[in-house]
Design a protein around this motif. Sequence first.
Motif, PDB file in Angstrom:
ATOM      1  N   SER A 121       0.783  -1.220   0.000  1.00 60.21           N
ATOM      2  CA  SER A 121       0.000   0.000   0.000  1.00 60.21           C
ATOM      3  C   SER A 121       0.817   1.272   0.000  1.00 60.21           C
ATOM      4  CB  SER A 121      -0.923  -0.015   1.208  1.00 60.21           C
ATOM      5  OG  SER A 121      -1.577  -1.255   1.245  1.00 60.21           O
ATOM      6  N   SER A 124      -0.222   2.632  -3.323  1.00 60.73           N
ATOM      7  CA  SER A 124      -1.647   2.807  -3.601  1.00 60.73           C
ATOM      8  C   SER A 124      -2.372   3.584  -2.510  1.00 60.73           C
ATOM      9  CB  SER A 124      -2.319   1.441  -3.754  1.00 60.73           C
ATOM     10  OG  SER A 124      -2.264   0.741  -2.527  1.00 60.73           O
ATOM     11  N   SER A 127      -5.528   1.941  -0.877  1.00 56.56           N
ATOM     12  CA  SER A 127      -6.861   2.007  -1.482  1.00 56.56           C
ATOM     13  C   SER A 127      -7.510   0.639  -1.640  1.00 56.56           C
ATOM     14  CB  SER A 127      -6.791   2.707  -2.839  1.00 56.56           C
ATOM     15  OG  SER A 127      -5.963   1.965  -3.715  1.00 56.56           O
ATOM     16  N   GLN A 130      -8.825  -0.472   1.633  1.00 49.57           N
ATOM     17  CA  GLN A 130      -9.997   0.348   1.963  1.00 49.57           C
ATOM     18  C   GLN A 130     -11.209  -0.073   1.138  1.00 49.57           C
ATOM     19  OE1 GLN A 130     -10.149   2.280   4.608  1.00 49.57           O
ATOM     20  NE2 GLN A 130      -8.068   1.558   4.917  1.00 49.57           N
ATOM     21  N   GLN A 131     -10.969  -0.454  -0.109  1.00 45.71           N
ATOM     22  CA  GLN A 131     -12.083  -0.888  -0.956  1.00 45.71           C
ATOM     23  C   GLN A 131     -12.698  -2.191  -0.461  1.00 45.71           C
ATOM     24  OE1 GLN A 131     -10.256  -0.796  -4.874  1.00 45.71           O
ATOM     25  NE2 GLN A 131     -11.293   1.101  -5.353  1.00 45.71           N
ATOM     26  N   THR A 252     -15.364   5.450  -2.456  1.00 47.97           N
ATOM     27  CA  THR A 252     -14.142   4.650  -2.311  1.00 47.97           C
ATOM     28  C   THR A 252     -14.078   3.560  -3.376  1.00 47.97           C
ATOM     29  OG1 THR A 252     -14.095   5.055   0.067  1.00 47.97           O
ATOM     30  CG2 THR A 252     -12.837   3.163  -0.719  1.00 47.97           C
TER      31      THR A 252
END
Length: 264
Positions: A121, A124, A127, A130-131, A252
């Motif tokens: 991460s 990224s 993300s 989090q998704q 998100t």
Amino acid sequence: SSQVDNLINLSDLNENAILHNLRIRYKEDQIYTYVSSILISVNPFKLLPLYTPELLDFYRLGTRDKAPHIFAIACNSYQNMLSDRKNQSVVISGESGAGKSEATKLILQFLADVSTRAGSSAESGGSLEQQVLAANPIMEAFGNAKTVRNNNSSRFGKLITVRFDNNGSITGGLIINYLLEKTRVVRQSAGERNYHVFYQLLAGAEADTALKAELSLDSPEMFTFTNQSGVIYIENLSDEKEFEEVRAAMDTLNFSREDQMAVY
């Protein structure tokens, strides 16, 4: 004794002994107990300080000789995947209100945390992790409802697959849903609600006049889909706040504004 945290250590393993031991532990707010590699969880129906970042770190470093915990189950499956290079499954079962949905969220939270630390991460911004977590508020909004037994009852089953690379970083996820209770959309029993999303949208529209005008919305008391059961609001729950969470989750997950409006 409440000190027996793995029931295979009982000299006589029968149903009465199991229930008695679980009851003693439950009264001391020890809601987790092992039976070998199985974790029994008893819903305390109150908030306990069991899921702090410190505790997540504590179990992330290994589970040996540590008290039973949902994070330990998540940690063992993650470590076994990395060491054995084999798919792992966690089966979460129990009756309505037992805490299955919460247990699922906690395992995903643990996996997202260890994945972020595994290094993918940095570029990224976390993300992907989090998704994976953001899918949940959306699934619950459209698939969970208040029943007489449970204010947040999942009206469907689901298989969640999380994929990892060789370093233990999340590379993707998949959710397969089973047997959504479609009749609830048009008919709810006394004391039960329709799916959360209807009430969330109407509450959110009260604060967002443009959305309210665009979709010709009104209060939940005005619609047959939301007013027929005698229950419109859930104590200690803000449908408006939940709607903001669903909106943020859609953002998100890169839902376009057009797609979001089409769904509403």
